[in-house]
Design a protein around this motif. Structure first.
Motif, PDB file in Angstrom:
ATOM      1  N   ALA A  16      60.839  52.390  -0.956  1.00 36.07           N
ATOM      2  CA  ALA A  16      62.258  52.714  -0.772  1.00 36.07           C
ATOM      3  C   ALA A  16      62.747  52.526   0.665  1.00 36.07           C
ATOM      4  O   ALA A  16      63.949  52.625   0.922  1.00 36.07           O
ATOM      5  CB  ALA A  16      62.607  54.122  -1.235  1.00 36.07           C
ATOM      6  N   GLU A  17      61.837  52.248   1.586  1.00 34.07           N
ATOM      7  CA  GLU A  17      62.239  52.016   2.974  1.00 34.07           C
ATOM      8  C   GLU A  17      62.541  50.528   3.201  1.00 34.07           C
ATOM      9  O   GLU A  17      62.396  49.696   2.294  1.00 34.07           O
ATOM     10  CB  GLU A  17      61.136  52.474   3.932  1.00 34.07           C
ATOM     11  CG  GLU A  17      60.839  53.960   3.859  1.00 34.07           C
ATOM     12  CD  GLU A  17      61.963  54.804   4.430  1.00 34.07           C
ATOM     13  OE1 GLU A  17      62.477  55.677   3.691  1.00 34.07           O
ATOM     14  OE2 GLU A  17      62.351  54.582   5.590  1.00 34.07           O
ATOM     15  N   THR A  18      62.935  50.232   4.424  1.00 37.44           N
ATOM     16  CA  THR A  18      63.289  48.860   4.802  1.00 37.44           C
ATOM     17  C   THR A  18      62.249  48.301   5.764  1.00 37.44           C
ATOM     18  O   THR A  18      61.736  49.029   6.622  1.00 37.44           O
ATOM     19  CB  THR A  18      64.681  48.834   5.460  1.00 37.44           C
ATOM     20  OG1 THR A  18      65.654  49.240   4.490  1.00 37.44           O
ATOM     21  CG2 THR A  18      65.035  47.442   5.968  1.00 37.44           C
ATOM     22  N   VAL A  19      61.942  47.033   5.597  1.00 42.02           N
ATOM     23  CA  VAL A  19      60.970  46.382   6.485  1.00 42.02           C
ATOM     24  C   VAL A  19      61.502  45.010   6.868  1.00 42.02           C
ATOM     25  O   VAL A  19      62.216  44.366   6.082  1.00 42.02           O
ATOM     26  CB  VAL A  19      59.594  46.269   5.797  1.00 42.02           C
ATOM     27  CG1 VAL A  19      59.649  45.340   4.580  1.00 42.02           C
ATOM     28  CG2 VAL A  19      58.522  45.793   6.766  1.00 42.02           C
ATOM     29  N   ARG A  63      68.040  42.534  -2.702  1.00 47.44           N
ATOM     30  CA  ARG A  63      67.479  43.399  -1.658  1.00 47.44           C
ATOM     31  C   ARG A  63      66.938  42.609  -0.458  1.00 47.44           C
ATOM     32  O   ARG A  63      66.482  43.211   0.520  1.00 47.44           O
ATOM     33  CB  ARG A  63      66.344  44.239  -2.253  1.00 47.44           C
ATOM     34  CG  ARG A  63      66.770  45.170  -3.368  1.00 47.44           C
ATOM     35  CD  ARG A  63      65.603  46.020  -3.864  1.00 47.44           C
ATOM     36  NE  ARG A  63      64.574  45.207  -4.508  1.00 47.44           N
ATOM     37  CZ  ARG A  63      63.395  44.950  -3.967  1.00 47.44           C
ATOM     38  NH1 ARG A  63      63.059  45.442  -2.784  1.00 47.44           N
ATOM     39  NH2 ARG A  63      62.507  44.222  -4.634  1.00 47.44           N
ATOM     40  N   PHE A  64      66.985  41.291  -0.543  1.00 45.28           N
ATOM     41  CA  PHE A  64      66.417  40.446   0.500  1.00 45.28           C
ATOM     42  C   PHE A  64      67.542  39.795   1.300  1.00 45.28           C
ATOM     43  O   PHE A  64      68.488  39.251   0.720  1.00 45.28           O
ATOM     44  CB  PHE A  64      65.528  39.362  -0.118  1.00 45.28           C
ATOM     45  CG  PHE A  64      64.360  39.906  -0.895  1.00 45.28           C
ATOM     46  CD1 PHE A  64      64.482  40.218  -2.241  1.00 45.28           C
ATOM     47  CD2 PHE A  64      63.138  40.110  -0.280  1.00 45.28           C
ATOM     48  CE1 PHE A  64      63.414  40.725  -2.960  1.00 45.28           C
ATOM     49  CE2 PHE A  64      62.058  40.611  -0.994  1.00 45.28           C
ATOM     50  CZ  PHE A  64      62.192  40.927  -2.335  1.00 45.28           C
ATOM     51  N   GLN A  83      59.955  47.987  -2.951  1.00 46.48           N
ATOM     52  CA  GLN A  83      59.351  48.391  -4.220  1.00 46.48           C
ATOM     53  C   GLN A  83      57.876  47.985  -4.232  1.00 46.48           C
ATOM     54  O   GLN A  83      57.463  47.082  -3.502  1.00 46.48           O
ATOM     55  CB  GLN A  83      60.100  47.731  -5.375  1.00 46.48           C
ATOM     56  CG  GLN A  83      61.565  48.123  -5.425  1.00 46.48           C
ATOM     57  CD  GLN A  83      62.336  47.380  -6.494  1.00 46.48           C
ATOM     58  OE1 GLN A  83      61.804  46.549  -7.219  1.00 46.48           O
ATOM     59  NE2 GLN A  83      63.622  47.683  -6.591  1.00 46.48           N
ATOM     60  N   LEU A  84      57.095  48.659  -5.084  1.00 47.51           N
ATOM     61  CA  LEU A  84      55.662  48.376  -5.141  1.00 47.51           C
ATOM     62  C   LEU A  84      55.413  46.897  -5.459  1.00 47.51           C
ATOM     63  O   LEU A  84      54.458  46.296  -4.978  1.00 47.51           O
ATOM     64  CB  LEU A  84      54.983  49.262  -6.186  1.00 47.51           C
ATOM     65  CG  LEU A  84      54.990  50.765  -5.872  1.00 47.51           C
ATOM     66  CD1 LEU A  84      54.367  51.557  -7.020  1.00 47.51           C
ATOM     67  CD2 LEU A  84      54.259  51.062  -4.570  1.00 47.51           C
ATOM     68  N   SER A 112      52.086  45.379   2.608  1.00 46.09           N
ATOM     69  CA  SER A 112      51.633  46.458   1.728  1.00 46.09           C
ATOM     70  C   SER A 112      52.778  47.445   1.550  1.00 46.09           C
ATOM     71  O   SER A 112      53.512  47.721   2.504  1.00 46.09           O
ATOM     72  CB  SER A 112      50.432  47.183   2.334  1.00 46.09           C
ATOM     73  OG  SER A 112      49.384  46.288   2.583  1.00 46.09           O
ATOM     74  N   VAL A 113      52.935  47.972   0.336  1.00 44.45           N
ATOM     75  CA  VAL A 113      53.968  48.961   0.048  1.00 44.45           C
ATOM     76  C   VAL A 113      53.291  50.245  -0.394  1.00 44.45           C
ATOM     77  O   VAL A 113      52.561  50.260  -1.394  1.00 44.45           O
ATOM     78  CB  VAL A 113      54.942  48.466  -1.039  1.00 44.45           C
ATOM     79  CG1 VAL A 113      56.020  49.516  -1.299  1.00 44.45           C
ATOM     80  CG2 VAL A 113      55.572  47.139  -0.628  1.00 44.45           C
ATOM     81  N   LYS A 114      53.545  51.323   0.333  1.00 41.50           N
ATOM     82  CA  LYS A 114      52.893  52.600   0.036  1.00 41.50           C
ATOM     83  C   LYS A 114      53.787  53.452  -0.862  1.00 41.50           C
ATOM     84  O   LYS A 114      54.976  53.601  -0.566  1.00 41.50           O
ATOM     85  CB  LYS A 114      52.607  53.344   1.336  1.00 41.50           C
ATOM     86  CG  LYS A 114      51.622  52.644   2.246  1.00 41.50           C
ATOM     87  CD  LYS A 114      51.414  53.429   3.532  1.00 41.50           C
ATOM     88  CE  LYS A 114      50.431  52.715   4.447  1.00 41.50           C
ATOM     89  NZ  LYS A 114      50.268  53.432   5.743  1.00 41.50           N
ATOM     90  N   PRO A 115      53.210  54.019  -1.928  1.00 43.03           N
ATOM     91  CA  PRO A 115      54.021  54.862  -2.824  1.00 43.03           C
ATOM     92  C   PRO A 115      54.351  56.209  -2.195  1.00 43.03           C
ATOM     93  O   PRO A 115      53.725  56.623  -1.223  1.00 43.03           O
ATOM     94  CB  PRO A 115      53.118  55.039  -4.060  1.00 43.03           C
ATOM     95  CG  PRO A 115      51.744  54.772  -3.571  1.00 43.03           C
ATOM     96  CD  PRO A 115      51.833  53.831  -2.410  1.00 43.03           C
TER      97      PRO A 115
END
Lengths: 115, 115
Positions: A16-19, A63-64, A83-84, A112-115
């Motif tokens: 749910a965060e932004t990178v 989202r991109f 999202q995962l 990597s996406v952390k839940p």
């Protein structure tokens, strides 16, 4: 020589965060195209977003979005609401307008996406 | 149909074997490509076919022999490979090599292991 540089071998983001993934390129051409490809463990390279160099407006796809700075030869990718399923290898790629399809890839950033 | 289909998905072959990789697309694309991707590396261009004619050969050893029988099919014939040729082989296609570049569509690749 035309090169694409991705300075972040690995990145991590909370769900749910932004990178933002960074990419710089080097070319003397004025007509070219930039891409971000995603390669999940399934191996298929999937186009995320593309940007034509002659367009000043930054490309967006849901989202991109990209931050295209032509003078600085910078082309970063922002992923919002991560999202995962966004976990993958991301490749920045470049091609000259007159080229016969010789995509030049950066070395990739593993996200990597952390839940 | 926006698919590029590659077969087989996995291949193990001995150094004296002869095998072929197959790639198929039905999008009417007139440019097709073979890329080689080693683990944790970006794809590297091997060959480009433009209107069924070989237009780019990136100094690939002759043990790799491409063939484009028609506009929908691309083969890569393998003979007397070395263990260092083990890699993921990706096929891609794009619309028209003489037109404004759009994007390359990639297949899922063939994971090749040479023993």
């Amino acid at each position: 020589a035309q090169t694409v540089t991705q300075s972040q071998p690995e990145m991590s983001v909370q769900e749910a965060e932004t990178v933002t993934l960074s990419c710089t390129y080097d070319t003397s051409e004025s007509d070219y195209y930039l891409f971000w490809y995603k390669q999940p463990p399934s191996r298929q390279m999937i186009l995320v977003i593309r940007q034509e160099a002659y367009k000043q407006q930054n490309a967006t796809e849901n989202r991109f979005s990209v931050n295209f700075q032509k003078a600085a030869k910078s082309f970063s990718l922002k992923i919002s609401d991560s999202q995962l399923g966004d976990a993958a290898m991301y490749f920045c790629a470049f091609i000259n307008g007159g080229s016969q399809g010789n995509l030049i890839f950066g070395k990739g950033t593993k996200l990597s996406v952390k839940p | 149909d926006t698919e590029v289909t590659q077969t087989p998905k996995h291949l193990v072959m001995g150094m004296t074997n002869k095998k072929s990789l197959k790639c198929e697309q039905h999008m009417g694309h007139r440019a097709m490509y073979w890329y080689k991707q080693k683990a944790k590396k970006p794809p590297e261009l091997m060959f480009v076919y433009s209107y069924e004619k070989l237009s780019i050969n990136e100094s690939v050893p002759s043990r790799f022999s491409p063939e484009c029988p028609n506009s929908s099919l691309l083969n890569l014939h393998l003979h007397a490979l070395q263990p260092e040729d083990s890699a993921l082989y990706l096929c891609a296609s794009s619309q028209d090599p003489s037109a404004v570049y759009t994007e390359a569509f990639f297949g899922q690749g063939t994971r090749l292991t040479v023993v």
